[in-house]
Scaffold this active site. Sequence first.
Site, PDB file in Angstrom:
ATOM      1  N   CYS A   1       0.830  -1.196   0.000  1.00 40.81           N
ATOM      2  CA  CYS A   1       0.000   0.000   0.000  1.00 40.81           C
ATOM      3  C   CYS A   1       0.866   1.248   0.000  1.00 40.81           C
ATOM      4  O   CYS A   1       1.500   1.557  -1.008  1.00 40.81           O
ATOM      5  CB  CYS A   1      -0.996  -0.044   1.157  1.00 40.81           C
ATOM      6  SG  CYS A   1      -2.343   1.163   1.021  1.00 40.81           S
TER       7      CYS A   1
ATOM      8  N   HIS B   1      -3.485  -5.576   0.903  1.00 42.21           N
ATOM      9  CA  HIS B   1      -2.763  -5.821   2.156  1.00 42.21           C
ATOM     10  C   HIS B   1      -2.678  -7.312   2.487  1.00 42.21           C
ATOM     11  O   HIS B   1      -3.596  -7.856   3.115  1.00 42.21           O
ATOM     12  CB  HIS B   1      -3.482  -5.113   3.309  1.00 42.21           C
ATOM     13  CG  HIS B   1      -3.322  -3.631   3.331  1.00 42.21           C
ATOM     14  ND1 HIS B   1      -2.344  -3.006   4.071  1.00 42.21           N
ATOM     15  CD2 HIS B   1      -4.001  -2.646   2.703  1.00 42.21           C
ATOM     16  CE1 HIS B   1      -2.432  -1.693   3.914  1.00 42.21           C
ATOM     17  NE2 HIS B   1      -3.435  -1.446   3.082  1.00 42.21           N
TER      18      HIS B   1
ATOM     19  N   GLU C   1      -0.812  -8.624   4.767  1.00 39.63           N
ATOM     20  CA  GLU C   1      -0.666  -8.776   6.219  1.00 39.63           C
ATOM     21  C   GLU C   1      -2.000  -8.715   6.951  1.00 39.63           C
ATOM     22  O   GLU C   1      -2.064  -9.052   8.139  1.00 39.63           O
ATOM     23  CB  GLU C   1       0.308  -7.710   6.763  1.00 39.63           C
ATOM     24  CG  GLU C   1      -0.280  -6.338   7.050  1.00 39.63           C
ATOM     25  CD  GLU C   1      -0.599  -5.509   5.813  1.00 39.63           C
ATOM     26  OE1 GLU C   1      -1.059  -4.362   5.979  1.00 39.63           O
ATOM     27  OE2 GLU C   1      -0.411  -5.992   4.688  1.00 39.63           O
TER      28      GLU C   1
END
Length: 209
Positions: free
Chosen positions: A47, A176, A178
Amino acid sequence: QVLALPGGFSYGDDIAAGKILANQLVHHIRDAAERFIAAGKLVIGICNGFQVLIKSGILPGLVPLSDPAGRAQATIAHNDSGKFEDRWVYLAPGTSNCVFIDTDRRIYLPVAHGEGKVCFADDSVAQAIQANGQVAYRYVDAEGNFGDFPINPNGSTDHIAGLCDPTGHVLGLMPHPERFVHPTQHPRWTREELGEPDGLGLFKNAVAY
């Protein structure tokens, strides 16, 4: 062994998304970053971190980081929707040239950004990226088809959600990974049988490499 540039509005994105941190990277640790990448070590930008990689010239990486021309080859612009987009998207792998990617696995990850539209300086840059196998992921629907908003949440050129450098050791992506490393992070975790979380796979591939 891994340099990670995470998401999170570095310096408040006060000038442009990732621009201030990109300038600091270029002017303070450029030589160290070039040595790190040349040694075959891994870099991931997520990002805002992807925005930093683009605006520093680390991606697309078609010229040396020391060449200012590299910082004008691509950019990440405001979403076509004109607003912050926070939604889950499907991603299809676009290359077999990146060590982070399972080439046979379509994945599902969240996006959360106001500036996520990948753009190139001209057609020659876009063609070079395609020829080098540098399109890491593209936005698709659940069946793997391209489409307009909201399938492509930002209007990104050629549906691009992520890029890698020519070596395949540097990955930048707007979604994302994560945020999906445990099954309970999936929006339908109570209603579906889930395998290994899609985001976790990227990091496991990096460790395996």
